[in-house]
Design an enzyme around this catalytic site. Structure first.
Site: not given
Ligand code: NAP
Length: 263
Positions: A148, A161
């Site tokens: 991130s 985080y």
């Molecule tokens: N959205 C943003 O603004 C943003 C910005 C910077 C970085 N990111 C990073 O991008 C990545 C994707 O984030 P997103 O925004 O798409 O969020 P999201 O929709 O919450 O996706 C996160 C995914 O991680 C899975 N997950 C969580 N805990 C897990 C576990 N213990 N084992 C396996 N899978 C697990 C969840 O699926 P289940 O709950 O089904 O396990 C979910 O599908 C993350 O690493 C996040 O930190 C996001």
């Protein structure tokens, strides 16, 4: 363009991972998609089939795996390769975000966040590396980890985080050096704010917020070029880098104004 690859994509049930899964499958890759919830994974498969009715089934294979479980993740890597063949790519997109309020630190909160963002990533990478190091695939295998932009400079409420993502970045960068002689590439992806379930409950301004489709496109472009780092969007990257280059201004003037005063 990424095509004809065998990919294990973790964190594919929602948000950025879901969009990546759909795009990678549409481009002709075989993708095993993982997360903890089978319903959301099945939903991604159904969406792919409705978007691409002509594409043969089997491009997207759901496989439940909780990356905080060491044994389950190690066993999953073996199963995944048995299902689609020797992996060309691991994409670790799973993530957990919890904010700290009023600087009240809870070790449990840090553990929950680190268990996914750091130890989960280490678990998944460790599980695929033995096979990748001795890969006979025509192209170099690639490890892609989603961290991130929050790790560029200290941000309010992001003690857990942001620091977990800083750890993930360091882990991936060090690994890139050590894996060079094994001909395995490592790419770090640093998104800014993207509209996903993770950010849906954020009640603060999210500058340069991106749609998930655009974010997935940026990632695929950078990963296809085997970039060391894929930072986006550019405007947020530059803003945060400037903040880190002028610490007196950031920590003395701008940052404190962004910090929330509660209670
Ligand atoms: N959205 C943003 O603004 C943003 C910005 C910077 C970085 N990111 C990073 O991008 C990545 C994707 O984030 P997103 O925004 O798409 O969020 P999201 O929709 O919450 O996706 C996160 C995914 O991680 C899975 N997950 C969580 N805990 C897990 C576990 N213990 N084992 C396996 N899978 C697990 C969840 O699926 P289940 O709950 O089904 O396990 C979910 O599908 C993350 O690493 C996040 O930190 C996001």
């Amino acid at each position: 363009m990424i095509t004809n690859k065998k990919i294990w994509l973790i964190g594919a049930g929602s948000g950025i991972g879901r969009e990546l899964a759909l795009k990678l499958a549409s481009a002709g890759n075989s993708v095993v998609i993982s997360g903890r919830g089978i319903d959301s994974l099945n939903g991604v498969v159904a969406e792919h089939q409705s978007r691409e009715p002509q594409t043969p089934n089997g491009k997207l294979v759901p496989y439940v795996c909780d990356v905080t479980n060491d044994e389950q993740t190690a066993a999953a890597a073996i199963e995944v390769s048995a299902m689609i063949g020797a992996l060309d790519m691991l994409v670790f997109c799973a993530g957990r975000c919890e904010y700290v309020d009023n600087a009240e630190l809870s070790t449990d909160l840090f553990r929950r966040v680190y268990d996914v963002n750091v130890f989960g990533m280490v678990n998944a990478v460790a599980a695929v590396l033995p096979a990748m190091k001795s890969s006979h695939n025509t192209e170099r295998p690639q490890v892609v980890g989603v961290a991130s932009l929050s790790a560029v400079v200290g941000l309010p409420r992001a003690e857990a985080y942001g620091s977990s993502k800083a750890a993930a970045i360091y882990f991936l960068e060090a690994l890139r050096l050590d894996l060079a002689r094994f001909k395995v590439d490592v790419t770090v992806v640093n998104p800014g704010f993207v509209e996903t379930p993770m950010t849906a409950s954020n009640d603060f301004p999210m500058p340069f917020l991106m749609q998930v489709d655009e974010a997935a496109e940026c990632i695929i472009r950078g990963v296809a070029k085997r970039k060391r780092k894929v930072n986006f969007p550019l405007r947020l990257t530059l803003t945060l880098k400037l903040a880190s280059m002028f610490p007196a201004l950031w920590f003395g003037v701008i940052g404190p104004r962004l910090a929330r005063r509660e209670g």
